[in-house]
Motif scaffolding. Structure first.
Motif, PDB file in Angstrom:
ATOM      1  N   GLN A 175       0.812  -1.221   0.000  1.00 57.87           N
ATOM      2  CA  GLN A 175       0.000   0.000   0.000  1.00 57.87           C
ATOM      3  C   GLN A 175       0.849   1.275   0.000  1.00 57.87           C
ATOM      4  OE1 GLN A 175      -2.577  -0.599   3.402  1.00 57.87           O
ATOM      5  NE2 GLN A 175      -4.058  -1.754   2.181  1.00 57.87           N
ATOM      6  N   PRO A 176       1.699   1.440  -1.013  1.00 53.80           N
ATOM      7  CA  PRO A 176       2.498   2.671  -1.100  1.00 53.80           C
ATOM      8  C   PRO A 176       1.583   3.890  -1.235  1.00 53.80           C
ATOM      9  CG  PRO A 176       2.578   1.437  -3.162  1.00 53.80           C
ATOM     10  CD  PRO A 176       1.934   0.542  -2.159  1.00 53.80           C
TER      11      PRO A 176
ATOM     12  N   ASP B 240       1.152  10.929  -1.909  1.00 57.16           N
ATOM     13  CA  ASP B 240       1.967  11.775  -1.029  1.00 57.16           C
ATOM     14  C   ASP B 240       3.442  11.769  -1.417  1.00 57.16           C
ATOM     15  OD1 ASP B 240      -0.269  12.359   0.574  1.00 57.16           O
ATOM     16  OD2 ASP B 240       0.023  10.526   1.749  1.00 57.16           O
ATOM     17  N   CYS B 241       3.773  11.087  -2.496  1.00 55.89           N
ATOM     18  CA  CYS B 241       5.185  10.872  -2.836  1.00 55.89           C
ATOM     19  C   CYS B 241       5.741  12.030  -3.659  1.00 55.89           C
ATOM     20  CB  CYS B 241       5.336   9.570  -3.617  1.00 55.89           C
ATOM     21  SG  CYS B 241       7.056   9.198  -4.029  1.00 55.89           S
TER      22      CYS B 241
ATOM     23  N   HIS C  27       4.425   4.281 -11.052  1.00 55.22           N
ATOM     24  CA  HIS C  27       3.189   5.027 -10.791  1.00 55.22           C
ATOM     25  C   HIS C  27       2.508   5.383 -12.108  1.00 55.22           C
ATOM     26  CE1 HIS C  27       0.316   7.620  -8.867  1.00 55.22           C
ATOM     27  NE2 HIS C  27       0.772   8.701  -9.510  1.00 55.22           N
ATOM     28  N   ALA C  28       3.277   5.841 -13.086  1.00 57.61           N
ATOM     29  CA  ALA C  28       2.705   6.215 -14.384  1.00 57.61           C
ATOM     30  C   ALA C  28       2.070   5.019 -15.084  1.00 57.61           C
ATOM     31  CB  ALA C  28       3.793   6.832 -15.269  1.00 57.61           C
ATOM     32  N   GLU C  29       2.641   3.849 -14.859  1.00 61.40           N
ATOM     33  CA  GLU C  29       2.130   2.635 -15.505  1.00 61.40           C
ATOM     34  C   GLU C  29       1.113   1.899 -14.652  1.00 61.40           C
ATOM     35  OE1 GLU C  29       5.647   0.390 -16.289  1.00 61.40           O
ATOM     36  OE2 GLU C  29       6.531   1.929 -17.592  1.00 61.40           O
ATOM     37  N   GLY C  30       0.790   2.462 -13.463  1.00 57.63           N
ATOM     38  CA  GLY C  30      -0.174   1.808 -12.576  1.00 57.63           C
ATOM     39  C   GLY C  30       0.335   0.504 -11.994  1.00 57.63           C
ATOM     40  N   ARG C  31       1.647   0.435 -11.768  1.00 51.39           N
ATOM     41  CA  ARG C  31       2.239  -0.829 -11.295  1.00 51.39           C
ATOM     42  C   ARG C  31       2.944  -0.702  -9.948  1.00 51.39           C
ATOM     43  NH1 ARG C  31       6.056  -3.830 -14.970  1.00 51.39           N
ATOM     44  NH2 ARG C  31       6.903  -1.794 -15.589  1.00 51.39           N
ATOM     45  N   SER C  32       2.667   0.356  -9.221  1.00 54.96           N
ATOM     46  CA  SER C  32       3.365   0.554  -7.948  1.00 54.96           C
ATOM     47  C   SER C  32       3.148  -0.613  -6.997  1.00 54.96           C
ATOM     48  CB  SER C  32       2.894   1.855  -7.287  1.00 54.96           C
ATOM     49  OG  SER C  32       3.233   2.967  -8.084  1.00 54.96           O
TER      50      SER C  32
END
Length: 369
Positions: free
Chosen positions: A193-194, A198-199, A208-213
């Protein structure tokens, strides 16, 4: 390669954990001790141990000269006891080989027992202002996500690439940057759950851009941990004292005081225990064997009175299942004749360096702290 230092340092200035006790110093000994304690251990768990350790052993000389029992007692409950034994050996090397000073180069620092590249780099950056990159678990996770590295994070090739990234991205202010990337990984870019909203790196983060965090780092399915089994002896003499046995220096619990142990997975006892690793049994034959084997080995007249419920303790590489055998000592207790055996009152036993499962057993006797 994505530049991350500027937004990371700006975020750290406002939100970093500046109040951590090891961040109030540039003393190499204190910085090194914190790095060793923080290996595979949470910050909140380390804080009280760090303070107590420094109160008792405030410098290289004190740690190098301390009795091993004292070092392990101060470490007891923190786990991964090889770190404690290596820490004392490292202090002895610093005193004997480096005139009481932490080595001031990476090549020399990594020769200390228990000091790897990342630990050495963290100390050199904070104590001496060197531009040295770190790659602890938090920094590794930030780099993997920000660069969307979808490879086994433990693979050699991945590690090499991550070190290349870390070295290239670390600025001259390595001290601040290293603390910043550690804090970001611990507080924002967490394993589960990153908190991407808030990053400070969200606009630059490929994952994050690819929705893979949430999908990175990749999880590589590994074989289940092997299981081991043990019986521990909780023997009380007529005065209410219990017997502890000092373990050999090598191994998971090396140098710690422990309840005497019998392992059902090897030797004659294995014939009485099912080889398919079911729950540890409580049978007349097993009780008789344990009573006779411990009486003979410890030179005591023992009477087993009960076998406690099965418990578990998980290590990094295996899972231990164990039961505690309660026994009374009849006649005189002669086990003190061996240097590795000693009688303690329960409250005094808890002041020794004990493995966590043994400490839990003794606390349940009512004398715990």
């Amino acid at each position: 390669m994505i530049p991350i230092a500027e937004p990371l340092l700006a975020w750290y200035t406002r939100h970093g954990r500046h109040d951590l006790p090891w961040r109030q110093t540039r003393d190499p000994y204190r910085l090194w001790l914190a790095e060793i304690m923080l290996q595979q251990t949470r910050v909140e768990s380390v804080k009280p141990y760090y303070t107590r350790f420094l109160q008792a052993l405030p410098d290289w000389r004190a740690l190098a000269a301390a009795p091993q029992d004292q070092v392990l007692a101060l470490w007891s409950g923190l786990g991964y006891y090889t770190r404690a034994r290596n820490a004392q050996r490292a202090a002895q090397v610093v005193m004997a080989g480096f005139a009481g000073h932490f080595p001031d180069t990476l090549e020399k620092a990594v020769t200390l027992p228990g000091v790897g590249r990342s630990t050495a780099a963290a100390v050199l950056a904070s104590a001496f202002g060197h531009r040295q990159a770190i790659l602890d678990a938090n920094a590794r996770r930030v780099l993997i996500r920000s660069h969307a590295i979808a490879a086994d994070p433990k693979a050699t090739a991945t590690q090499q690439w991550l070190w290349t990234l870390a070295s290239a991205l670390t600025p001259e202010d390595a001290h601040g940057y290293n603390q910043a990337i550690q804090d970001l990984g611990a507080m924002i870019c967490t394993p589960r759950q990153p908190r991407c909203t808030d990053c400070p790196l969200a606009s630059r983060c490929k994952a994050h851009a690819e929705g893979r965090s949430h999908a990175l780092p990749v999880t590589v399915h590994r074989p289940p941990k092997p299981q081991r089994r043990a019986f521990f002896l909780l023997a009380a003499d007529p005065e209410g004292r219990i017997l502890l046995e000092k373990r050999p220096d090598s191994g998971i619990w090396g140098g710690l005081w422990c309840l005497p142990q019998a392992a059902p997975d090897s030797g004659e006892l294995s014939n009485l225990c099912n080889d398919t690793l079911p729950p540890l049994e409580d049978t007349p034959a097993i009780r008789q064997f344990l009573q006779e084997a411990w009486s003979r080995r410890l030179r005591l007249d023992l009477r087993l009175t009960a076998l406690g419920e099965e418990q578990q303790h998980v290590f990094t590489h295996f899972q231990l299942r164990f039961r505690c055998a309660h026994a009374r000592v009849l006649g005189s207790a002669v086990a003190d004749s061996a240097a590795t055996l000693r009688w303690y009152r329960p409250a005094d036993a808890l002041a020794q360096g004990l493995p966590t499962p043994i400490r839990r057993i003794l606390r349940n006797l009512g004398g715990g702290r």
